[in-house]
Design an enzyme around this catalytic site. Structure first.
Site, PDB file in Angstrom:
ATOM      1  CB  SER A  22      -0.969   0.130   1.146  1.00 12.93           C
ATOM      2  OG  SER A  22      -1.988  -1.004   1.078  1.00 12.93           O
ATOM      3  N   GLY A  92      -6.484  -3.250  -7.780  1.00 15.54           N
ATOM      4  CA  GLY A  92      -7.654  -2.505  -7.320  1.00 15.54           C
ATOM      5  C   GLY A  92      -6.757  -0.970  -6.836  1.00 15.54           C
ATOM      6  NE  ARG A 120     -10.923  -6.228  -6.556  1.00 16.91           N
ATOM      7  CZ  ARG A 120      -9.846  -5.806  -6.064  1.00 16.91           C
ATOM      8  NH1 ARG A 120      -8.598  -6.015  -6.607  1.00 16.91           N
ATOM      9  NH2 ARG A 120      -9.855  -5.432  -4.750  1.00 16.91           N
ATOM     10  CB  SER A 163     -13.029   1.492   1.107  1.00 16.94           C
ATOM     11  OG  SER A 163     -12.252   1.593   0.089  1.00 16.94           O
ATOM     12  CG  ASP A 310      -5.783  -6.770   2.493  1.00 16.18           C
ATOM     13  OD1 ASP A 310      -6.861  -6.825   2.072  1.00 16.18           O
ATOM     14  OD2 ASP A 310      -4.956  -5.675   2.356  1.00 16.18           O
ATOM     15  CE  LYS A 337     -10.803  -6.312   0.380  1.00 18.76           C
ATOM     16  NZ  LYS A 337     -10.383  -4.872   0.235  1.00 18.76           N
ATOM     17  NE  ARG A 341      -8.236 -12.030  -0.950  1.00 22.56           N
ATOM     18  CZ  ARG A 341      -7.519 -10.784  -0.685  1.00 22.56           C
ATOM     19  NH1 ARG A 341      -7.620  -9.955   0.168  1.00 22.56           N
ATOM     20  NH2 ARG A 341      -6.469 -10.494  -1.480  1.00 22.56           N
TER      21      ARG A 341
HETATM   22  C1  S3P Z   1      -5.800  -0.999   0.084  1.00 27.12           C
HETATM   23  C2  S3P Z   1      -7.313  -1.104   1.000  1.00 27.12           C
HETATM   24  C3  S3P Z   1      -7.666  -2.019   1.104  1.00 27.12           C
HETATM   25  C4  S3P Z   1      -7.036  -3.216   0.868  1.00 27.12           C
HETATM   26  C5  S3P Z   1      -6.305  -3.500  -0.118  1.00 27.12           C
HETATM   27  C6  S3P Z   1      -5.211  -2.201  -0.190  1.00 27.12           C
HETATM   28  C7  S3P Z   1      -5.055   0.332   0.100  1.00 27.12           C
HETATM   29  O1  S3P Z   1      -9.021  -2.305   0.178  1.00 27.12           O
HETATM   30  O2  S3P Z   1      -7.850  -4.507   0.767  1.00 27.12           O
HETATM   31  O3  S3P Z   1      -5.758  -4.588  -0.178  1.00 27.12           O
HETATM   32  O4  S3P Z   1      -3.695   0.112  -0.398  1.00 27.12           O
HETATM   33  O5  S3P Z   1      -5.511   1.306   0.070  1.00 27.12           O
HETATM   34  P1  S3P Z   1     -10.276  -1.177   0.609  1.00 27.12           P
HETATM   35  O6  S3P Z   1     -10.049   0.178   0.771  1.00 27.12           O
HETATM   36  O7  S3P Z   1     -10.952  -1.645  -0.854  1.00 27.12           O
HETATM   37  O8  S3P Z   1     -10.723  -1.849   1.807  1.00 27.12           O
END
Ligand code: S3P
Length: 426
Positions: A22, A92, A120, A163, A310, A337, A341
């Site tokens: 991230s 994503g 997605r 999120s 995660d 995801k 999941r």
């Molecule tokens: C992430 C946020 C999360 C996480 C993803 C990475 C990010 O998703 O599940 O693996 O780096 O901002 P969501 O914001 O959709 O919950």
């Protein structure tokens, strides 16, 4: 690549956990917005973050690898064209965050991705960005997305679910929009975007689950990235449930919006110690020692979910060894995801002999310390890196070897996984 996993007699030693995915995404994206040169230490070599580097290159940045994961981003010639075709691969985070960056610039962009990413949901970012005045073309709110960027208006937006991707998308649009953009989450999700923007001196203020940002110019500064607690989680779970284990995981990110796994494991009775804590580039990190432990069941819900979203697949594996009934609820977004999941995890863990049932928004596991998982079968990871690694951890405590099919999907976030696991077995 199909991988056979054998029962382990113990994991021992020290390993350094590779870079946070991230934070790496954000470091590359924000470097591209400085219009200057930024050096990034310990950048993730996972395929997702390499897709981000490719995108910033396509946008005009020069990216040089100074050594294995030490990169330099020169953003002096970024955004010089009017049209771009950008491939987000499997990520994503990349698609959602970049949509915010691009929607607020006078460009026309097509954002595409692999087959999984094109399934997605993108409505969660398209709705707030359209409220800001952005123009999209999409395929029933899925990618490929065509964005016709323009000057946007600030909004005051309440996220329907916590999120970090949606919050960050809006904040990155707000970074290039006059006025104050405000985002409120039901529970606080990972705040790496806010922290890095603060580090780069953007005009941003966070107060609990409310964040406000104003149009700002970023100050170019070098960035050093800590290890990924979501990657460390597989080793934390494995060391807890494999008998005779004693492991030290070095340089793990300890940002409180990500440490739900530590809190839950401590609640389960795991023997965990934080050995050394420091702060660098506005993010905390430290070393974690974990030893084999007898576990008890827990309920995980509400505000805890975004702090360990995660890690839930590998927590399910641990819960199979925890005395009592573990309940995970309020986690329906797990279905959106890299795979569904909830459904995929439940189907594969059942094959191994774990007593797990799917619910609408989570799962329920009847666990027992020393619960004997028979194994001796093939399991699928559904092209989902975190399922692949969670199944590997389950294989370490199965009576008979298991085969995890298509294990190469691990490379999406953690290409070093097998080598580090081997280091702890030797
Ligand atoms: C992430 C946020 C999360 C996480 C993803 C990475 C990010 O998703 O599940 O693996 O780096 O901002 P969501 O914001 O959709 O919950």
């Amino acid at each position: 690549m199909n991988l056979t996993v054998h029962k382990s007699t113990g994991l021992n030693g020290d390993i350094t956990i590779p870079s946070d995915k991230s934070i790496s995404h954000r470091a590359a994206m924000l470097s591209a917005l400085t219009g200057s040169v930024v050096e990034i230490q310990n950048f993730s070599l996972g395929a997702d973050c390499l897709s981000t580097l490719n995108i910033i290159k396509n946008l005009g940045c020069e990216v040089d690898f100074l050594s294995e994961n030490f990169i330099s981003v020169n953003a002096k010639n970024v955004f010089k064209k009017d049209r771009y075709n950008l491939d987000c691969g499997n990520s994503g985070t990349l698609m959602r965050l970049f949509s915010g960056i691009l929607a607020s610039r006078e460009l026309e962009v097509v954002l595409s991705g692999d087959e999984s990413l094109c399934r997605r949901p993108m409505k969660r970012i398209i709705v707030p960005l359209e409220l800001m005045g952005a123009k999209f073309k999409h395929n029933n709110y899925t990618a490929p997305l065509v964005i016709k960027g323009r000057e946007l208006f600030p909004i005051d937006y309440k996220l329907p679910i916590a999120s970090a991707q949606v919050k960050s998308c809006i904040l990155l649009a707000g970074l290039n929009t006059y006025g104050t953009t405000k985002v409120t989450e039901p529970y606080i999700s990972r705040n790496h975007t806010e922290r890095m923007l603060e580090y780069l001196e953007a005009d941003i203020v966070s107060d609990g689950n409310v964040v406000k940002i104003k149009k700002s110019k970023l100050v170019p500064k070098n960035i050093n990235i800590c290890g990924d607690i979501s990657s460390a989680a597989f080793f934390m779970a494995a060391a807890t449930i494999v008998p005779n284990s004693d492991v030290v995981l070095k340089n793990v990110g300890l940002n409180p919006t990500r440490t739900g796994i530590l809190d839950v494991m401590q609640q389960m009775g795991a023997d965990i110690q934080i050995l050394d804590k420091k702060t660098d580039c506005n993010e905390e990190s430290g070393d974690i020692r974990i030893r084999t432990s007898e576990l008890k069941a827990v309920t995980i819900d509400g505000a805890m979910i975004p702090r360990l979203i995660d890690e839930l697949p590998v927590i399910a594996v641990m819960a199979s060894q925890a005395n009592g009934t573990t309940i995970v609820k309020d986690a329906s977004d797990l279905r959106n995801k890299e795979s569904d999941r909830i459904k995929c995890l439940v189907s594969e863990l059942k094959k191994l002999g774990i007593s797990i049932e799917e619910t609408d928004d989570g799962f329920v596991i009847e666990g027992e310390t020393g619960h004997n998982m028979k194994g001796g079968c093939e399991v699928e990871c559904y092209k989902d890196h975190r399922l692949a690694m969670s199944l590997y951890v389950a294989g370490l405590i199965c009576e008979k070897p298991i085969v995890v099919k298509d294990f190469q999907w691990v490379d999406i976030s953690f290409p070093e996984f097998l080598k580090l696991m081997q280091d702890l077995k030797d």
